[in-house]
Design an enzyme around this catalytic site. Structure first.
Site, PDB file in Angstrom:
ATOM      1  CB  SER A   1      -6.938  11.502  10.918  1.00 41.11           C
ATOM      2  OG  SER A   1      -6.641  11.197   9.572  1.00 41.11           O
TER       3      SER A   1
HETATM    4  N1  SAH Z   1      -8.702   7.430   7.592  1.00 38.03           N
HETATM    5  C1  SAH Z   1      -7.440   6.953   8.126  1.00 38.03           C
HETATM    6  C2  SAH Z   1      -6.312   7.927   7.826  1.00 38.03           C
HETATM    7  C3  SAH Z   1      -5.103   7.193   7.359  1.00 38.03           C
HETATM    8  S1  SAH Z   1      -3.810   8.209   6.699  1.00 38.03           S
HETATM    9  C4  SAH Z   1      -7.549   6.667   9.604  1.00 38.03           C
HETATM   10  O1  SAH Z   1      -8.518   7.099  10.236  1.00 38.03           O
HETATM   11  O2  SAH Z   1      -6.687   5.975  10.144  1.00 38.03           O
HETATM   12  C5  SAH Z   1      -4.195   8.223   4.975  1.00 38.03           C
HETATM   13  C6  SAH Z   1      -4.317   6.888   4.280  1.00 38.03           C
HETATM   14  O3  SAH Z   1      -4.482   7.147   2.875  1.00 38.03           O
HETATM   15  C7  SAH Z   1      -3.093   5.980   4.395  1.00 38.03           C
HETATM   16  O4  SAH Z   1      -3.497   4.749   4.904  1.00 38.03           O
HETATM   17  C8  SAH Z   1      -2.572   5.865   2.954  1.00 38.03           C
HETATM   18  O5  SAH Z   1      -2.004   4.599   2.656  1.00 38.03           O
HETATM   19  C9  SAH Z   1      -3.854   6.103   2.149  1.00 38.03           C
HETATM   20  N2  SAH Z   1      -3.639   6.539   0.769  1.00 38.03           N
HETATM   21  C10 SAH Z   1      -2.669   7.353   0.280  1.00 38.03           C
HETATM   22  N3  SAH Z   1      -2.804   7.521  -1.046  1.00 38.03           N
HETATM   23  C11 SAH Z   1      -3.915   6.783  -1.419  1.00 38.03           C
HETATM   24  C12 SAH Z   1      -4.577   6.550  -2.667  1.00 38.03           C
HETATM   25  N4  SAH Z   1      -4.145   7.070  -3.804  1.00 38.03           N
HETATM   26  N5  SAH Z   1      -5.681   5.752  -2.655  1.00 38.03           N
HETATM   27  C13 SAH Z   1      -6.141   5.200  -1.498  1.00 38.03           C
HETATM   28  N6  SAH Z   1      -5.540   5.378  -0.297  1.00 38.03           N
HETATM   29  C14 SAH Z   1      -4.446   6.171  -0.255  1.00 38.03           C
END
Ligand code: SAH
Length: 213
Positions: free
Chosen positions: A64
């Site tokens: 993010s």
């Molecule tokens: N907090 C992360 C943001 C990653 S983007 C960072 O700082 O890098 C969002 C993430 O949510 C992705 O890794 C994706 O695989 C995950 N995601 C999507 N749907 C999900 C679900 N139902 N349960 C858990 N994780 C999920």
């Protein structure tokens, strides 16, 4: 894994950018000033690590934007020792911010590749979440509930009921809600069935996907 004076200088500039964009929480700014974000990204993106931008990580996901991380963390109002839940571990950067502030962090990721990579990587940097979980964030983590705050780091088409149910009274859920564009939304639990809802600006996230495990 190197963190040079150059990286530290760029990080301070990023902290100033976030201050200018309206972030005021000192613990959030200090965490961002301390955590080597460049190490959470693929090496080809090293030069971009301290711009206020989201970037691709593995498995078609993104780390993010720092402003988004700061904005969401500020809304959580995290205090040292708080038990918090993150949905979407991804690169682990947001997890590290929460650990740095002193929260007891539980974090769920549904992509196995990312779950494995980040589970190995975070302890190497000295960040020990209470538990990283491979699973479906829509369900939350009922066995560890209630939580002081819950953060969702992917765009949710709707607000999953289990997440509201797993907040303690006074607890806060920070969740971007919407399909193509998301409205940052804060729920504060006022009582067993009462929640205050406040909406903030628009953000763009990768989607919160239904369970595929
Ligand atoms: N907090 C992360 C943001 C990653 S983007 C960072 O700082 O890098 C969002 C993430 O949510 C992705 O890794 C994706 O695989 C995950 N995601 C999507 N749907 C999900 C679900 N139902 N349960 C858990 N994780 C999920």
């Amino acid at each position: 894994m190197r963190d040079t004076f150059k990286h530290q200088g760029l990080r301070q500039q990023l902290v100033n950018v976030l201050k200018n964009k309206g972030i005021t929480d000192a613990s959030v700014l200090a965490a961002i000033g301390k955590i080597p974000r460049h190490l959470f990204m693929d090496s080809s993106f090293l030069d971009h690590a301290y711009q206020d931008k989201a970037f691709p990580i593995a498995a078609d996901q993104t780390i993010s934007q720092p402003y988004t991380v700061a904005f969401q963390t500020e809304l959580m109002q995290v205090n040292r020792g708080d038990k918090v839940l993150e949905i979407g571990t991804g690169s682990g950067y947001q997890t590290a911010v929460l650990c740095e502030i002193g929260a007891k962090v539980y974090s769920i990721e549904r992509q196995q590749e990312l779950f494995k990579k980040t589970s190995k990587f975070l302890p190497k940097l000295g960040y020990r979440a209470k538990k990283l979980i491979f699973g479906d964030g829509y369900k939350g983590l009922v066995e560890q509930a209630p939580f002081k705050s819950i953060i969702v780091t992917a765009g949710a088409p709707f607000v999953p009921k289990p997440l509201l149910a797993q907040l303690e009274i006074g607890g806060r859920l920070v969740i971007p809600v919407g399909d193509k564009v998301q409205t940052m939304t804060l729920f504060v639990r006022k009582g067993p069935t009462e929640f205050d809802k406040t909406e903030f600006g628009e953000f763009r996230f990768v989607p919160l996907l239904e369970d595929k495990n």
